[in-house]
Design a protein around this motif. Sequence first.
Motif, PDB file in Angstrom:
ATOM      1  N   MET A   1       0.844  -1.184   0.000  1.00 27.65           N
ATOM      2  CA  MET A   1       0.000   0.000   0.000  1.00 27.65           C
ATOM      3  C   MET A   1       0.882   1.239   0.000  1.00 27.65           C
ATOM      4  SD  MET A   1      -1.267   0.142   3.966  1.00 27.65           S
ATOM      5  CE  MET A   1      -1.942   1.771   3.755  1.00 27.65           C
ATOM      6  N   ALA A   2       0.314   2.383  -0.448  1.00 28.10           N
ATOM      7  CA  ALA A   2       1.051   3.632  -0.462  1.00 28.10           C
ATOM      8  C   ALA A   2       0.765   4.406   0.810  1.00 28.10           C
ATOM      9  CB  ALA A   2       0.662   4.471  -1.677  1.00 28.10           C
ATOM     10  N   ILE A   3       1.768   5.107   1.295  1.00 26.09           N
ATOM     11  CA  ILE A   3       1.583   5.990   2.435  1.00 26.09           C
ATOM     12  C   ILE A   3       1.446   7.402   1.890  1.00 26.09           C
ATOM     13  CG2 ILE A   3       2.702   6.985   4.452  1.00 26.09           C
ATOM     14  CD1 ILE A   3       1.681   4.199   4.911  1.00 26.09           C
ATOM     15  N   ALA A   4       0.366   8.077   2.190  1.00 28.51           N
ATOM     16  CA  ALA A   4       0.151   9.440   1.731  1.00 28.51           C
ATOM     17  C   ALA A   4      -0.027  10.333   2.945  1.00 28.51           C
ATOM     18  CB  ALA A   4      -1.073   9.525   0.819  1.00 28.51           C
ATOM     19  N   VAL A   5       0.707  11.423   2.991  1.00 23.21           N
ATOM     20  CA  VAL A   5       0.634  12.360   4.096  1.00 23.21           C
ATOM     21  C   VAL A   5       0.217  13.703   3.542  1.00 23.21           C
ATOM     22  CG1 VAL A   5       1.912  13.503   5.946  1.00 23.21           C
ATOM     23  CG2 VAL A   5       2.467  11.145   5.309  1.00 23.21           C
ATOM     24  N   ARG A   6      -0.801  14.304   4.117  1.00 23.04           N
ATOM     25  CA  ARG A   6      -1.201  15.647   3.701  1.00 23.04           C
ATOM     26  C   ARG A   6      -0.777  16.631   4.762  1.00 23.04           C
ATOM     27  NH1 ARG A   6      -4.953  19.660   3.917  1.00 23.04           N
ATOM     28  NH2 ARG A   6      -5.238  20.754   1.936  1.00 23.04           N
ATOM     29  N   VAL A   7      -0.060  17.671   4.334  1.00 21.48           N
ATOM     30  CA  VAL A   7       0.432  18.677   5.261  1.00 21.48           C
ATOM     31  C   VAL A   7      -0.453  19.902   5.156  1.00 21.48           C
ATOM     32  CG1 VAL A   7       2.370  20.132   5.890  1.00 21.48           C
ATOM     33  CG2 VAL A   7       2.768  17.828   5.025  1.00 21.48           C
ATOM     34  N   PRO A   8      -1.165  20.303   6.237  1.00 25.49           N
ATOM     35  CA  PRO A   8      -2.019  21.485   6.165  1.00 25.49           C
ATOM     36  C   PRO A   8      -1.197  22.754   6.051  1.00 25.49           C
ATOM     37  CG  PRO A   8      -1.920  20.665   8.407  1.00 25.49           C
ATOM     38  CD  PRO A   8      -1.191  19.657   7.556  1.00 25.49           C
ATOM     39  N   ARG A   9      -1.797  23.786   5.389  1.00 26.01           N
ATOM     40  CA  ARG A   9      -1.107  25.055   5.207  1.00 26.01           C
ATOM     41  C   ARG A   9      -2.030  26.189   5.612  1.00 26.01           C
ATOM     42  NH1 ARG A   9       3.283  24.616   2.471  1.00 26.01           N
ATOM     43  NH2 ARG A   9       3.725  22.643   1.499  1.00 26.01           N
ATOM     44  N   SER A 171       8.574   9.153   4.361  1.00 30.06           N
ATOM     45  CA  SER A 171       7.419  10.035   4.204  1.00 30.06           C
ATOM     46  C   SER A 171       7.380  11.071   5.327  1.00 30.06           C
ATOM     47  CB  SER A 171       6.125   9.229   4.158  1.00 30.06           C
ATOM     48  OG  SER A 171       5.924   8.510   5.357  1.00 30.06           O
ATOM     49  N   GLY A 172       7.751  10.676   6.526  1.00 31.19           N
ATOM     50  CA  GLY A 172       7.786  11.637   7.627  1.00 31.19           C
ATOM     51  C   GLY A 172       8.854  12.699   7.420  1.00 31.19           C
ATOM     52  N   GLN A 173      10.007  12.295   6.939  1.00 28.86           N
ATOM     53  CA  GLN A 173      11.071  13.266   6.672  1.00 28.86           C
ATOM     54  C   GLN A 173      10.659  14.251   5.588  1.00 28.86           C
ATOM     55  OE1 GLN A 173      14.801  11.269   5.930  1.00 28.86           O
ATOM     56  NE2 GLN A 173      14.463   9.781   7.582  1.00 28.86           N
ATOM     57  N   LEU A 174      10.023  13.750   4.537  1.00 31.59           N
ATOM     58  CA  LEU A 174       9.579  14.632   3.460  1.00 31.59           C
ATOM     59  C   LEU A 174       8.448  15.546   3.922  1.00 31.59           C
ATOM     60  CD1 LEU A 174       9.696  12.064   0.523  1.00 31.59           C
ATOM     61  CD2 LEU A 174      11.122  14.110   0.751  1.00 31.59           C
ATOM     62  N   ALA A 175       7.587  15.042   4.796  1.00 29.51           N
ATOM     63  CA  ALA A 175       6.492  15.869   5.304  1.00 29.51           C
ATOM     64  C   ALA A 175       7.025  17.085   6.045  1.00 29.51           C
ATOM     65  CB  ALA A 175       5.588  15.042   6.207  1.00 29.51           C
ATOM     66  N   ARG A 176       8.141  16.928   6.742  1.00 29.60           N
ATOM     67  CA  ARG A 176       8.725  18.072   7.439  1.00 29.60           C
ATOM     68  C   ARG A 176       9.268  19.105   6.457  1.00 29.60           C
ATOM     69  NH1 ARG A 176       9.964  13.831  11.043  1.00 29.60           N
ATOM     70  NH2 ARG A 176      12.000  13.378  10.100  1.00 29.60           N
ATOM     71  N   VAL A 177       9.870  18.641   5.372  1.00 31.59           N
ATOM     72  CA  VAL A 177      10.359  19.574   4.351  1.00 31.59           C
ATOM     73  C   VAL A 177       9.186  20.325   3.722  1.00 31.59           C
ATOM     74  CG1 VAL A 177      11.577  19.788   2.154  1.00 31.59           C
ATOM     75  CG2 VAL A 177      12.379  18.146   3.860  1.00 31.59           C
ATOM     76  N   VAL A 178       8.124  19.600   3.408  1.00 34.27           N
ATOM     77  CA  VAL A 178       6.946  20.224   2.810  1.00 34.27           C
ATOM     78  C   VAL A 178       6.341  21.248   3.761  1.00 34.27           C
ATOM     79  CG1 VAL A 178       4.587  19.757   2.035  1.00 34.27           C
ATOM     80  CG2 VAL A 178       6.455  18.286   1.262  1.00 34.27           C
ATOM     81  N   ALA A 179       6.265  20.911   5.040  1.00 35.10           N
ATOM     82  CA  ALA A 179       5.687  21.832   6.015  1.00 35.10           C
ATOM     83  C   ALA A 179       6.530  23.090   6.171  1.00 35.10           C
ATOM     84  CB  ALA A 179       5.536  21.128   7.358  1.00 35.10           C
ATOM     85  N   ASP A 180       7.831  22.977   5.972  1.00 34.51           N
ATOM     86  CA  ASP A 180       8.726  24.128   6.106  1.00 34.51           C
ATOM     87  C   ASP A 180       8.672  25.061   4.900  1.00 34.51           C
ATOM     88  OD1 ASP A 180       9.594  23.320   8.591  1.00 34.51           O
ATOM     89  OD2 ASP A 180      11.435  22.362   7.849  1.00 34.51           O
ATOM     90  N   LEU A 183       6.144  29.398   1.556  1.00 35.02           N
ATOM     91  CA  LEU A 183       5.574  30.094   0.407  1.00 35.02           C
ATOM     92  C   LEU A 183       5.181  29.159  -0.729  1.00 35.02           C
ATOM     93  CD1 LEU A 183       7.920  33.225   0.158  1.00 35.02           C
ATOM     94  CD2 LEU A 183       5.603  33.099   1.104  1.00 35.02           C
ATOM     95  N   ASN A 184       5.477  27.883  -0.588  1.00 30.50           N
ATOM     96  CA  ASN A 184       5.326  26.964  -1.712  1.00 30.50           C
ATOM     97  C   ASN A 184       4.533  25.721  -1.350  1.00 30.50           C
ATOM     98  OD1 ASN A 184       8.311  28.288  -2.074  1.00 30.50           O
ATOM     99  ND2 ASN A 184       7.256  28.062  -4.035  1.00 30.50           N
ATOM    100  N   PRO A 185       3.248  25.674  -1.710  1.00 31.44           N
ATOM    101  CA  PRO A 185       2.559  24.386  -1.634  1.00 31.44           C
ATOM    102  C   PRO A 185       3.382  23.347  -2.407  1.00 31.44           C
ATOM    103  CG  PRO A 185       1.025  26.136  -2.192  1.00 31.44           C
ATOM    104  CD  PRO A 185       2.392  26.732  -2.275  1.00 31.44           C
ATOM    105  N   ALA A 186       3.671  22.229  -1.784  1.00 30.30           N
ATOM    106  CA  ALA A 186       4.576  21.248  -2.383  1.00 30.30           C
ATOM    107  C   ALA A 186       4.006  19.849  -2.258  1.00 30.30           C
ATOM    108  CB  ALA A 186       5.957  21.321  -1.718  1.00 30.30           C
ATOM    109  N   GLY A 187       4.360  19.010  -3.196  1.00 27.23           N
ATOM    110  CA  GLY A 187       3.982  17.609  -3.165  1.00 27.23           C
ATOM    111  C   GLY A 187       5.120  16.759  -3.684  1.00 27.23           C
TER     112      GLY A 187
END
Length: 436
Positions: A1-9, A171-180, A183-187
């Motif tokens: 299965m895929a792990i998908a994490v959504r980071v709120p902005r 996925s957790g490591q990438l979620a932190r980068v995305v949250a940081d 100015l840039n919604p990221a995926g």
Amino acid sequence: MAIAVRVPRKGLAAAVALAVLATTGPATADGPGADPTRPAEPGHQGGGQGHEPGVEPTPERAPTSEVSWLSFPGGVFAVDSLGHTVRYRACDGDTGRVADPGMLVAAGVASGAVVVGGTAYRYRVPLTGRSEGSLEVIPQHRPPVELTGVVVTSPQPPTDPVAGARLFPLSGQLARVVADARLNPAGVTVRDLSGRYGDQQIAVNGALRPKAASVIKLWILVELLRRVDCGQVSLDDGVLVTPEDVVGGTGQLQFETFPQVVTLHRLAQYLIKYSDNVAANVLITYLGGFAPVNALIDSMNQRSTILARRMLDSAAAQRGEENYTSPDDVVSLLGAVWDGEILTPASRDLMIGFMREQTLNTKIPAALPPGVPVAHKTGDLPDASHDVGYYLIPGTETAVAFLTAGPMASGDETVRRMARTVYDFLVTPTAGAVEE
């Protein structure tokens, strides 16, 4: 299965909007920027994701487990079991999307039959990736043809869930980068291709739908190479390029003298190597416009991606005609190419070879140590920054898609941070890789 994490902005919309409006016009290679005179679209939900500046709501789509396509030599057969539609697209023709109200869905398998233009298509397609499906094509006055092949879903299920679980911490490591990325919604979507992590796929905001920029050129290339595989065209064929075809932005052809005949091979190579906008527009015309590329996209059930305008067409962009994609759709394409599900091995190798020649190397390659083998394709607009492709580290081959909206400069840095995060995870045993 895929792990998908959504980071709120929360609270970022105004800042992103101001940044986008401050970077309008064709200030970058791939095409026109946002039009500050065009009213903003109303916010609404799509694909479980709020509308943010520079990001289109994801179109409603069936759950992954309900959308499959069957890969067989020379073609695909797509099934949407919730919408009860199918599509046959192969070297000998394209049915378009066809309704099958009699489709039977039972025990995780879709089966049925449709008749289009006098030809019957009888199918049995499991809704789980990596299964085997079958299709019988029954033309009038000719013997039936029985086709079998692998079923493709997005994402494909892992081949080894235990090995795949070792990729989850990424996925957790990438979620932190995305949250940081303020100015840039990221995926980002990452898929193991080597088997080291059981062919597992993970994503953080994988359904994010920014402007595609030049990443859309990958689908243009795949549609061309698909026709080469079908024997319909040769890369040695020439296309007349005229002065009217010349546009600016990235590329080398704009500096040549026209009219002249350019081979399909050179157009295809320049399309990726230099992200050539002239080559992209000429190939769109050569292929028959937007419809064939969008037919390719639809046949692989990639619902977030669309080709709706040519490169550097500011008027079309101001009318709201825009190209879009998502990290999940990009990795769906890259995975299908790698696995030989949409192109022959020869065309796959040629495409990856073009991506290895990429000359715009300020993102993924710049983030990695010198000499790390990658094959990639960038995308840049004043309000988008992307880099996608393959890490070709022997024994740890990986498909990646890093997409951002918002100001390009900070988007570039976000892409580099995501790219380095993936690399460090892959090569550091303590981060989850397996020591050899």
